[in-house]
Design an enzyme around this catalytic site. Structure first.
Site, short mmCIF file in Angstrom:
data_model
loop_
_atom_site.label_atom_id
_atom_site.label_comp_id
_atom_site.label_asym_id
_atom_site.label_seq_id
_atom_site.Cartn_x
_atom_site.Cartn_y
_atom_site.Cartn_z
N HIS A 124 62.50 98.54 2.20
CA HIS A 124 61.51 97.53 1.92
C HIS A 124 60.56 97.62 3.22
O HIS A 124 59.95 96.51 3.50
CB HIS A 124 62.07 96.34 2.00
N SER A 198 74.81 92.22 0.20
CA SER A 198 73.62 92.43 -0.84
C SER A 198 74.28 91.84 -2.01
O SER A 198 75.34 92.21 -2.41
CB SER A 198 73.33 93.76 -0.99
N SER A 199 73.24 91.06 -2.74
CA SER A 199 73.35 90.39 -4.00
C SER A 199 73.46 91.36 -5.22
O SER A 199 73.94 91.14 -6.22
CB SER A 199 72.64 89.39 -4.35
#
Length: 254
Positions: A124, A198-199
């Site tokens: 990202h 992390s989801s």
């Protein structure tokens, strides 16, 4: 004797020949960086649709709005310190266990904790640099942020007058091709794929563990809450990232 989840996770990491780690917002919340999507996060104070890549490029007013918001966000990112989870990941590299760290985070804390820059894949982007969208000039974020703090509402490139944008992936912006391809290549070659904090709901990162399992990897998930990938995991460890990863690494030496 049945092993506990953390013991089983440590065993898998110990036996791994090609360990790949994916980290999300949950590893950095313990460094004081809130998950922007959680209650109280930035996107409960601002409308994320206002800050799309398309708006940033098309409208000076939107750029000014972004840089104004940055006065709230950037000090939090710049002042954050690595925590035990970041240090544990760096320790895995020092022990020769780690092939790559793929991170959804933009804070640079893995590198500050000691992870090699060449092993960290920031899918990202990074909030610690700014890039000119016209000439490609790349600047330290601190330098540009100082200009904003001094009253420059919309900083522009001093080389060509082009638009300066943080080197992060904005809403509506294409993912970085090189980093994305590299992340999936590592996922497909991993024998153990370790997810920390992390989801696993933001794509394409959420598909990395799926691709790893499809390619034959054992999946280990360390997270406080359930994720969509839990059913395919070999081991799921519920707990805070720092405490869990410190215990996991300590168990490697036992």
């Amino acid at each position: 004797m049945l092993l506990s989840p953390i013991e089983r996770a440590s065993e898998l990491v110990s036996l791994a020949r090609n360990l790949v780690v994916l980290t999300g917002a949950g590893i950095s919340t313990e460094s004081g960086i809130p998950d922007f999507r959680s209650p109280g996060g930035i996107w409960t104070k601002y409308d994320p649709q206002e800050f799309t890549y398309q708006n940033f490029v098309a409208s000076r007013a939107h750029r000014e709005r972004y840089w104004q918001m940055s006065l709230e966000i950037h000090p939090m990112l710049a002042g954050a310190q690595p925590n035990d989870a970041h240090r544990a990941v760096a320790e895995l590299e020092r022990r020769g266990k780690l092939r790559a760290v793929i991170t959804q985070n933009i804070d640079g804390l893995h590198q500050r904790a000691g992870s090699s820059r060449g092993r960290v894949i920031e899918i990202h982007g990074t909030a610690l640099a700014v890039v000119c969208l016209s000439c490609g000039d790349r600047l330290p974020r601190e330098d540009v942020q100082a200009r904003v703090q001094a009253g420059e509402a919309v900083p522009e490139c001093r080389e060509c007058g082009g638009i300066l944008k943080p080197a992060t992936v904005s809403f509506g912006q294409a993912m970085p091709e090189r980093e994305t391809e590299l992340a999936f290549a590592h996922a497909e070659s991993a024998d153990v794929f370790l997810v920390i904090g992390s989801s696993l709901v933001v794509h394409p990162a959420a598909y990395l563990p799926v691709r790893a399992v499809e390619a034959g990897a054992k999946l280990v998930i360390v997270n406080l809450d359930e994720t969509p990938c839990d059913p395919m995991a070999t081991v799921v460890v519920r707990g805070k990232a720092g405490e869990t990863m410190s215990t996991l690494v300590a168990a490697l030496a036992a």
